[in-house]
Design a protein around this motif. Sequence first.
Motif, mmCIF file in Angstrom:
data_model
loop_
_atom_site.group_PDB
_atom_site.id
_atom_site.type_symbol
_atom_site.label_atom_id
_atom_site.label_comp_id
_atom_site.label_asym_id
_atom_site.label_seq_id
_atom_site.Cartn_x
_atom_site.Cartn_y
_atom_site.Cartn_z
ATOM 1 N N ASP A 69 -11.204 46.740 113.941
ATOM 2 C CA ASP A 69 -10.780 47.423 112.721
ATOM 3 C C ASP A 69 -9.391 47.000 112.263
ATOM 4 O OD1 ASP A 69 -13.061 49.322 112.407
ATOM 5 O OD2 ASP A 69 -12.348 50.014 114.364
ATOM 6 N N ALA A 70 -8.560 46.539 113.192
ATOM 7 C CA ALA A 70 -7.182 46.186 112.855
ATOM 8 C C ALA A 70 -6.649 45.217 113.899
ATOM 9 C CB ALA A 70 -6.304 47.428 112.794
ATOM 10 N N ILE A 71 -5.554 44.540 113.539
ATOM 11 C CA ILE A 71 -4.986 43.510 114.407
ATOM 12 C C ILE A 71 -3.477 43.700 114.491
ATOM 13 C CG2 ILE A 71 -4.667 41.021 114.748
ATOM 14 C CD1 ILE A 71 -7.247 40.661 113.035
ATOM 15 N N VAL A 72 -2.947 43.587 115.710
ATOM 16 C CA VAL A 72 -1.506 43.609 115.960
ATOM 17 C C VAL A 72 -1.095 42.244 116.494
ATOM 18 C CG1 VAL A 72 0.310 44.539 117.455
ATOM 19 C CG2 VAL A 72 -1.355 46.084 116.392
ATOM 20 N N LEU A 73 -0.040 41.682 115.913
ATOM 21 C CA LEU A 73 0.523 40.422 116.400
ATOM 22 C C LEU A 73 1.793 40.749 117.173
ATOM 23 C CD1 LEU A 73 -0.016 38.243 113.213
ATOM 24 C CD2 LEU A 73 -1.499 38.482 115.215
ATOM 25 N N ALA A 74 1.775 40.459 118.473
ATOM 26 C CA ALA A 74 2.785 41.012 119.371
ATOM 27 C C ALA A 74 3.872 40.023 119.762
ATOM 28 C CB ALA A 74 2.113 41.583 120.613
ATOM 29 N N ILE A 95 4.756 43.148 115.384
ATOM 30 C CA ILE A 95 5.600 44.136 116.056
ATOM 31 C C ILE A 95 7.002 44.200 115.462
ATOM 32 C CG2 ILE A 95 4.281 44.079 118.200
ATOM 33 C CD1 ILE A 95 6.556 42.383 119.423
ATOM 34 N N ALA A 96 7.474 43.117 114.853
ATOM 35 C CA ALA A 96 8.799 43.181 114.225
ATOM 36 C C ALA A 96 8.769 44.076 112.997
ATOM 37 C CB ALA A 96 9.282 41.786 113.854
ATOM 38 N N GLN A 97 7.812 43.848 112.114
ATOM 39 C CA GLN A 97 7.709 44.674 110.917
ATOM 40 C C GLN A 97 7.559 46.146 111.289
ATOM 41 O OE1 GLN A 97 4.247 43.956 108.453
ATOM 42 N NE2 GLN A 97 5.287 44.697 106.619
ATOM 43 N N ALA A 98 6.714 46.417 112.273
ATOM 44 C CA ALA A 98 6.492 47.802 112.692
ATOM 45 C C ALA A 98 7.754 48.406 113.299
ATOM 46 C CB ALA A 98 5.344 47.865 113.694
ATOM 47 N N ALA A 99 8.447 47.631 114.137
ATOM 48 C CA ALA A 99 9.646 48.147 114.805
ATOM 49 C C ALA A 99 10.773 48.406 113.819
ATOM 50 C CB ALA A 99 10.107 47.164 115.878
ATOM 51 N N LEU A 199 15.130 54.675 121.062
ATOM 52 C CA LEU A 199 14.757 53.293 121.338
ATOM 53 C C LEU A 199 13.413 53.014 120.682
ATOM 54 C CD1 LEU A 199 15.625 53.005 125.138
ATOM 55 C CD2 LEU A 199 17.016 52.301 123.189
ATOM 56 N N VAL A 200 13.294 51.842 120.087
ATOM 57 C CA VAL A 200 12.068 51.479 119.372
ATOM 58 C C VAL A 200 11.374 50.339 120.095
ATOM 59 C CG1 VAL A 200 11.077 50.680 117.201
ATOM 60 C CG2 VAL A 200 13.073 52.205 117.179
ATOM 61 N N ASP A 201 10.125 50.565 120.461
ATOM 62 C CA ASP A 201 9.283 49.543 121.076
ATOM 63 C C ASP A 201 8.322 49.010 120.019
ATOM 64 O OD1 ASP A 201 7.948 48.380 123.709
ATOM 65 O OD2 ASP A 201 6.334 49.167 122.464
ATOM 66 N N GLY A 202 8.330 47.704 119.797
ATOM 67 C CA GLY A 202 7.531 47.131 118.729
ATOM 68 C C GLY A 202 6.038 47.298 118.917
ATOM 69 N N THR A 203 5.554 47.158 120.146
ATOM 70 C CA THR A 203 4.116 47.286 120.387
ATOM 71 C C THR A 203 3.644 48.702 120.098
ATOM 72 O OG1 THR A 203 4.213 45.548 122.074
ATOM 73 C CG2 THR A 203 2.286 46.992 122.090
ATOM 74 N N THR A 204 4.392 49.685 120.589
ATOM 75 C CA THR A 204 4.049 51.083 120.321
ATOM 76 C C THR A 204 4.069 51.369 118.827
ATOM 77 O OG1 THR A 204 4.981 51.758 122.446
ATOM 78 C CG2 THR A 204 4.716 53.473 120.776
ATOM 79 N N ALA A 205 5.120 50.915 118.154
ATOM 80 C CA ALA A 205 5.228 51.144 116.710
ATOM 81 C C ALA A 205 4.082 50.483 115.956
ATOM 82 C CB ALA A 205 6.569 50.620 116.198
ATOM 83 N N ALA A 206 3.661 49.307 116.411
ATOM 84 C CA ALA A 206 2.584 48.591 115.723
ATOM 85 C C ALA A 206 1.240 49.299 115.883
ATOM 86 C CB ALA A 206 2.493 47.164 116.242
ATOM 87 N N GLU A 208 0.798 52.479 116.302
ATOM 88 C CA GLU A 208 0.869 53.660 115.436
ATOM 89 C C GLU A 208 0.746 53.273 113.968
ATOM 90 O OE1 GLU A 208 4.572 55.262 116.741
ATOM 91 O OE2 GLU A 208 3.719 56.153 118.562
ATOM 92 N N SER A 209 1.300 52.126 113.589
ATOM 93 C CA SER A 209 1.245 51.681 112.195
ATOM 94 C C SER A 209 -0.174 51.319 111.773
ATOM 95 C CB SER A 209 2.171 50.481 111.989
ATOM 96 O OG SER A 209 3.523 50.850 112.144
ATOM 97 N N VAL A 210 -0.890 50.557 112.612
ATOM 98 C CA VAL A 210 -2.252 50.184 112.210
ATOM 99 C C VAL A 210 -3.173 51.396 112.214
ATOM 100 C CG1 VAL A 210 -2.104 47.747 112.834
ATOM 101 C CG2 VAL A 210 -2.885 49.390 114.547
ATOM 102 N N ARG A 211 -2.867 52.376 113.050
ATOM 103 C CA ARG A 211 -3.655 53.613 113.015
ATOM 104 C C ARG A 211 -3.534 54.262 111.637
ATOM 105 N NH1 ARG A 211 -1.195 56.498 116.951
ATOM 106 N NH2 ARG A 211 -2.534 55.501 118.501
ATOM 107 N N ARG A 212 -2.313 54.329 111.127
ATOM 108 C CA ARG A 212 -2.110 54.910 109.797
ATOM 109 C C ARG A 212 -2.761 54.050 108.718
ATOM 110 N NH1 ARG A 212 3.133 56.007 112.001
ATOM 111 N NH2 ARG A 212 3.979 54.129 111.018
ATOM 112 N N MET A 213 -2.683 52.731 108.874
ATOM 113 C CA MET A 213 -3.276 51.833 107.886
ATOM 114 C C MET A 213 -4.787 52.009 107.813
ATOM 115 S SD MET A 213 -0.968 48.508 108.924
ATOM 116 C CE MET A 213 -1.730 47.292 107.853
ATOM 117 N N VAL A 214 -5.435 52.071 108.966
ATOM 118 C CA VAL A 214 -6.894 52.208 108.995
ATOM 119 C C VAL A 214 -7.309 53.591 108.507
ATOM 120 C CG1 VAL A 214 -8.912 52.311 110.508
ATOM 121 C CG2 VAL A 214 -7.225 50.483 110.792
#
Length: 223
Positions: A69-74, A95-99, A199-206, A208-214
Amino acid sequence: MRILVVNPNTSLGVTRRIDLAAQAAAQPGEVVQTVPAAFGPELIVTPEDSALAMQGVLAAVEQNHHGMDAIVLASFGDTGLDQVRAQTGKPVIGIAQAALTRALEHGPRFSIVSFSPSVQGSLRAIVAHYGLLDHLADVTVLQDSIWTDPGAIHTELAEPLLRLCQQRAKTGGIDSIVLGGGPLAGLARGFAPHVSLPLVDGTTAAIESVRRMVTGARDSAPT
């Protein structure tokens, strides 16, 4: 929801670290599949590394995105982001954009902490790419850092990275600290109780971001 996470480098150790962070961020019922690039460098540092890694990312996505359903580039260069969006037509985030987006939710000024001077320029470049240099206080990195394998950065440099985060938080002038780089995936969770700023972790943020997008795409779809 099924999420494909692609590590744009080929280090299996880094891929495992990213997968652990992504799985920890997933909610019940979400399925996360994490894969490395099909080919390319073990660590992305130079523009040449990034160009080769992008081809490996596109190959890995082609092999694995069906049914997702979605893709994260880490990687923190968001390697291949535009190309993967065009290739799949699916929600994709790096992960940069999300972080960086998450950092701004904590306030207008952030610092990036990372593991080596070799990545300092590329970290500033990705912030510039997103037009956020005015929000970046600095990129603070470990000097003279040594590791045995990219997948070992997470453990071998954990203590000095924690001290660096603590020092940067104490210096002040920022609202949050972004841990910059795929090899640092998951460190924020363990560091958080010992650092006085978010502290912001890019993978975690990503994730969460794709969850909102989907979810947003499904909610807005015609019935």
